[in-house]
Design a protein around this motif. Structure first.
Motif, PDB file in Angstrom:
ATOM      1  N   PRO A  77      44.947  41.250  50.813  1.00 19.23           N
ATOM      2  CA  PRO A  77      44.385  42.358  50.041  1.00 19.23           C
ATOM      3  C   PRO A  77      43.336  43.119  50.841  1.00 19.23           C
ATOM      4  O   PRO A  77      42.574  42.542  51.606  1.00 19.23           O
ATOM      5  CB  PRO A  77      43.746  41.668  48.834  1.00 19.23           C
ATOM      6  CG  PRO A  77      44.441  40.360  48.715  1.00 19.23           C
ATOM      7  CD  PRO A  77      44.785  39.966  50.122  1.00 19.23           C
ATOM      8  N   GLU A  78      43.326  44.443  50.655  1.00 18.74           N
ATOM      9  CA  GLU A  78      42.334  45.284  51.323  1.00 18.74           C
ATOM     10  C   GLU A  78      40.973  45.116  50.658  1.00 18.74           C
ATOM     11  O   GLU A  78      40.897  44.800  49.471  1.00 18.74           O
ATOM     12  CB  GLU A  78      42.777  46.750  51.252  1.00 18.74           C
ATOM     13  CG  GLU A  78      44.029  47.031  52.032  1.00 18.74           C
ATOM     14  CD  GLU A  78      44.473  48.482  51.926  1.00 18.74           C
ATOM     15  OE1 GLU A  78      43.722  49.314  51.396  1.00 18.74           O
ATOM     16  OE2 GLU A  78      45.590  48.762  52.386  1.00 18.74           O
ATOM     17  N   PRO A  79      39.884  45.321  51.400  1.00 20.91           N
ATOM     18  CA  PRO A  79      38.548  45.232  50.801  1.00 20.91           C
ATOM     19  C   PRO A  79      38.425  46.213  49.628  1.00 20.91           C
ATOM     20  O   PRO A  79      38.897  47.332  49.703  1.00 20.91           O
ATOM     21  CB  PRO A  79      37.611  45.634  51.943  1.00 20.91           C
ATOM     22  CG  PRO A  79      38.402  45.398  53.192  1.00 20.91           C
ATOM     23  CD  PRO A  79      39.836  45.626  52.830  1.00 20.91           C
ATOM     24  N   GLY A  80      37.826  45.751  48.546  1.00 20.27           N
ATOM     25  CA  GLY A  80      37.681  46.568  47.349  1.00 20.27           C
ATOM     26  C   GLY A  80      38.840  46.428  46.383  1.00 20.27           C
ATOM     27  O   GLY A  80      38.782  46.907  45.261  1.00 20.27           O
ATOM     28  N   PHE A  81      39.918  45.779  46.805  1.00 20.49           N
ATOM     29  CA  PHE A  81      41.084  45.569  45.946  1.00 20.49           C
ATOM     30  C   PHE A  81      41.430  44.086  45.865  1.00 20.49           C
ATOM     31  O   PHE A  81      42.590  43.715  45.825  1.00 20.49           O
ATOM     32  CB  PHE A  81      42.289  46.354  46.470  1.00 20.49           C
ATOM     33  CG  PHE A  81      42.115  47.834  46.384  1.00 20.49           C
ATOM     34  CD1 PHE A  81      42.335  48.503  45.191  1.00 20.49           C
ATOM     35  CD2 PHE A  81      41.711  48.559  47.487  1.00 20.49           C
ATOM     36  CE1 PHE A  81      42.166  49.869  45.103  1.00 20.49           C
ATOM     37  CE2 PHE A  81      41.543  49.931  47.424  1.00 20.49           C
ATOM     38  CZ  PHE A  81      41.769  50.586  46.219  1.00 20.49           C
ATOM     39  N   ALA A  82      40.404  43.235  45.866  1.00 19.04           N
ATOM     40  CA  ALA A  82      40.617  41.790  45.839  1.00 19.04           C
ATOM     41  C   ALA A  82      39.905  41.134  44.658  1.00 19.04           C
ATOM     42  O   ALA A  82      39.362  40.052  44.784  1.00 19.04           O
ATOM     43  CB  ALA A  82      40.154  41.175  47.155  1.00 19.04           C
ATOM     44  N   ASP A  83      39.930  41.805  43.495  1.00 20.29           N
ATOM     45  CA  ASP A  83      39.279  41.245  42.303  1.00 20.29           C
ATOM     46  C   ASP A  83      40.178  40.283  41.535  1.00 20.29           C
ATOM     47  O   ASP A  83      39.725  39.589  40.639  1.00 20.29           O
ATOM     48  CB  ASP A  83      38.818  42.370  41.364  1.00 20.29           C
ATOM     49  CG  ASP A  83      37.722  43.207  41.996  1.00 20.29           C
ATOM     50  OD1 ASP A  83      36.986  42.677  42.852  1.00 20.29           O
ATOM     51  OD2 ASP A  83      37.614  44.396  41.636  1.00 20.29           O
ATOM     52  N   GLY A  84      41.449  40.261  41.846  1.00 20.28           N
ATOM     53  CA  GLY A  84      42.373  39.326  41.220  1.00 20.28           C
ATOM     54  C   GLY A  84      43.073  39.886  39.997  1.00 20.28           C
ATOM     55  O   GLY A  84      42.645  40.857  39.383  1.00 20.28           O
ATOM     56  N   VAL A  85      44.207  39.252  39.670  1.00 20.53           N
ATOM     57  CA  VAL A  85      45.007  39.573  38.497  1.00 20.53           C
ATOM     58  C   VAL A  85      45.088  38.299  37.675  1.00 20.53           C
ATOM     59  O   VAL A  85      45.333  37.218  38.214  1.00 20.53           O
ATOM     60  CB  VAL A  85      46.426  40.031  38.914  1.00 20.53           C
ATOM     61  CG1 VAL A  85      47.261  40.377  37.710  1.00 20.53           C
ATOM     62  CG2 VAL A  85      46.353  41.201  39.862  1.00 20.53           C
ATOM     63  N   LEU A  86      44.874  38.411  36.365  1.00 22.76           N
ATOM     64  CA  LEU A  86      44.819  37.246  35.489  1.00 22.76           C
ATOM     65  C   LEU A  86      46.141  37.029  34.755  1.00 22.76           C
ATOM     66  O   LEU A  86      46.702  37.963  34.170  1.00 22.76           O
ATOM     67  CB  LEU A  86      43.690  37.413  34.472  1.00 22.76           C
ATOM     68  CG  LEU A  86      42.298  37.624  35.069  1.00 22.76           C
ATOM     69  CD1 LEU A  86      41.298  37.947  33.974  1.00 22.76           C
ATOM     70  CD2 LEU A  86      41.880  36.408  35.860  1.00 22.76           C
ATOM     71  N   LEU A  87      46.620  35.799  34.756  1.00 25.57           N
ATOM     72  CA  LEU A  87      47.861  35.419  34.102  1.00 25.57           C
ATOM     73  C   LEU A  87      47.801  35.719  32.613  1.00 25.57           C
ATOM     74  O   LEU A  87      46.828  35.400  31.943  1.00 25.57           O
ATOM     75  CB  LEU A  87      48.116  33.928  34.326  1.00 25.57           C
ATOM     76  CG  LEU A  87      49.346  33.339  33.642  1.00 25.57           C
ATOM     77  CD1 LEU A  87      50.603  33.928  34.245  1.00 25.57           C
ATOM     78  CD2 LEU A  87      49.345  31.835  33.782  1.00 25.57           C
ATOM     79  N   GLY A  88      48.839  36.341  32.082  1.00 24.10           N
ATOM     80  CA  GLY A  88      48.955  36.601  30.651  1.00 24.10           C
ATOM     81  C   GLY A  88      48.216  37.826  30.153  1.00 24.10           C
ATOM     82  O   GLY A  88      48.325  38.178  28.985  1.00 24.10           O
ATOM     83  N   LYS A  89      47.482  38.501  31.014  1.00 25.26           N
ATOM     84  CA  LYS A  89      46.749  39.703  30.608  1.00 25.26           C
ATOM     85  C   LYS A  89      47.640  40.931  30.764  1.00 25.26           C
ATOM     86  O   LYS A  89      48.513  40.981  31.618  1.00 25.26           O
ATOM     87  CB  LYS A  89      45.480  39.892  31.446  1.00 25.26           C
ATOM     88  CG  LYS A  89      44.465  38.799  31.257  1.00 25.26           C
ATOM     89  CD  LYS A  89      43.905  38.843  29.856  1.00 25.26           C
ATOM     90  CE  LYS A  89      42.839  37.772  29.691  1.00 25.26           C
ATOM     91  NZ  LYS A  89      42.302  37.726  28.358  1.00 25.26           N
ATOM     92  N   ARG A  90      47.378  41.918  29.898  1.00 27.38           N
ATOM     93  CA  ARG A  90      48.094  43.192  29.969  1.00 27.38           C
ATOM     94  C   ARG A  90      47.193  44.222  30.625  1.00 27.38           C
ATOM     95  O   ARG A  90      46.029  44.336  30.270  1.00 27.38           O
ATOM     96  CB  ARG A  90      48.508  43.653  28.578  1.00 27.38           C
ATOM     97  CG  ARG A  90      49.573  42.761  27.976  1.00 27.38           C
ATOM     98  CD  ARG A  90      49.918  43.192  26.559  1.00 27.38           C
ATOM     99  NE  ARG A  90      50.895  42.301  25.992  1.00 27.38           N
ATOM    100  CZ  ARG A  90      52.157  42.641  25.739  1.00 27.38           C
ATOM    101  NH1 ARG A  90      52.563  43.869  25.994  1.00 27.38           N
ATOM    102  NH2 ARG A  90      52.991  41.769  25.233  1.00 27.38           N
ATOM    103  N   TYR A  91      47.746  44.952  31.564  1.00 33.91           N
ATOM    104  CA  TYR A  91      47.014  45.970  32.303  1.00 33.91           C
ATOM    105  C   TYR A  91      47.615  47.330  31.974  1.00 33.91           C
ATOM    106  O   TYR A  91      48.841  47.476  31.924  1.00 33.91           O
ATOM    107  CB  TYR A  91      47.099  45.698  33.806  1.00 33.91           C
ATOM    108  CG  TYR A  91      46.345  44.455  34.213  1.00 33.91           C
ATOM    109  CD1 TYR A  91      45.041  44.531  34.666  1.00 33.91           C
ATOM    110  CD2 TYR A  91      46.925  43.197  34.117  1.00 33.91           C
ATOM    111  CE1 TYR A  91      44.336  43.393  35.024  1.00 33.91           C
ATOM    112  CE2 TYR A  91      46.226  42.054  34.473  1.00 33.91           C
ATOM    113  CZ  TYR A  91      44.934  42.158  34.921  1.00 33.91           C
ATOM    114  OH  TYR A  91      44.238  41.026  35.262  1.00 33.91           O
ATOM    115  N   VAL A  92      46.752  48.320  31.730  1.00 30.37           N
ATOM    116  CA  VAL A  92      47.216  49.653  31.349  1.00 30.37           C
ATOM    117  C   VAL A  92      46.774  50.697  32.373  1.00 30.37           C
ATOM    118  O   VAL A  92      45.701  50.597  32.954  1.00 30.37           O
ATOM    119  CB  VAL A  92      46.711  50.055  29.948  1.00 30.37           C
ATOM    120  CG1 VAL A  92      47.363  49.211  28.876  1.00 30.37           C
ATOM    121  CG2 VAL A  92      45.208  49.941  29.847  1.00 30.37           C
TER     122      VAL A  92
END
Length: 102
Positions: free
Chosen positions: A50-65
């Motif tokens: 991941p590039e710096p600034g885009f490494a906050d993570g994605v959480l399992l089961g969450k919906r992203y809009v």
């Protein structure tokens, strides 16, 4: 990329995987970890990160809009990269409040 409902995508830089739950059918520059997302069966580069600034993570089961609610993604596998539409981070969809039981 044009998102269609039911499409499965994965990150090219981490383990994150998503399913398209809702889409307006328009063109979307969907990224994870700062790099474009790829089809679930595509091969990712072996040493991508991941590039710096885009490494906050994605959480399992969450919906992203996306901005304006044009599309909605469900995370099916967590990862280290964060989801974004071009340079704009995607937000986590809030749960609907339950009605009062008074």
């Amino acid at each position: 990329m044009i998102l269609s409902i039911g499409s499965r995508l994965r990150s090219a830089v981490c383990d994150a995987e998503v399913v398209v739950v809702r889409s307006s059918g328009g063109e979307v520059d969907l990224r994870c970890g700062g790099r474009p997302m790829i089809a679930i069966d595509a091969t990712a580069p072996p040493d991508a990160a991941p590039e710096p600034g885009f490494a906050d993570g994605v959480l399992l089961g969450k919906r992203y809009v996306g901005a304006g609610g044009r599309f909605e993604l469900l995370c099916t596998k967590a990862g280290a990269g964060s989801l974004a539409e071009a340079e704009e981070p995607l937000g986590i969809k809030d749960a609907k409040p339950l009605p009062s039981s008074d």
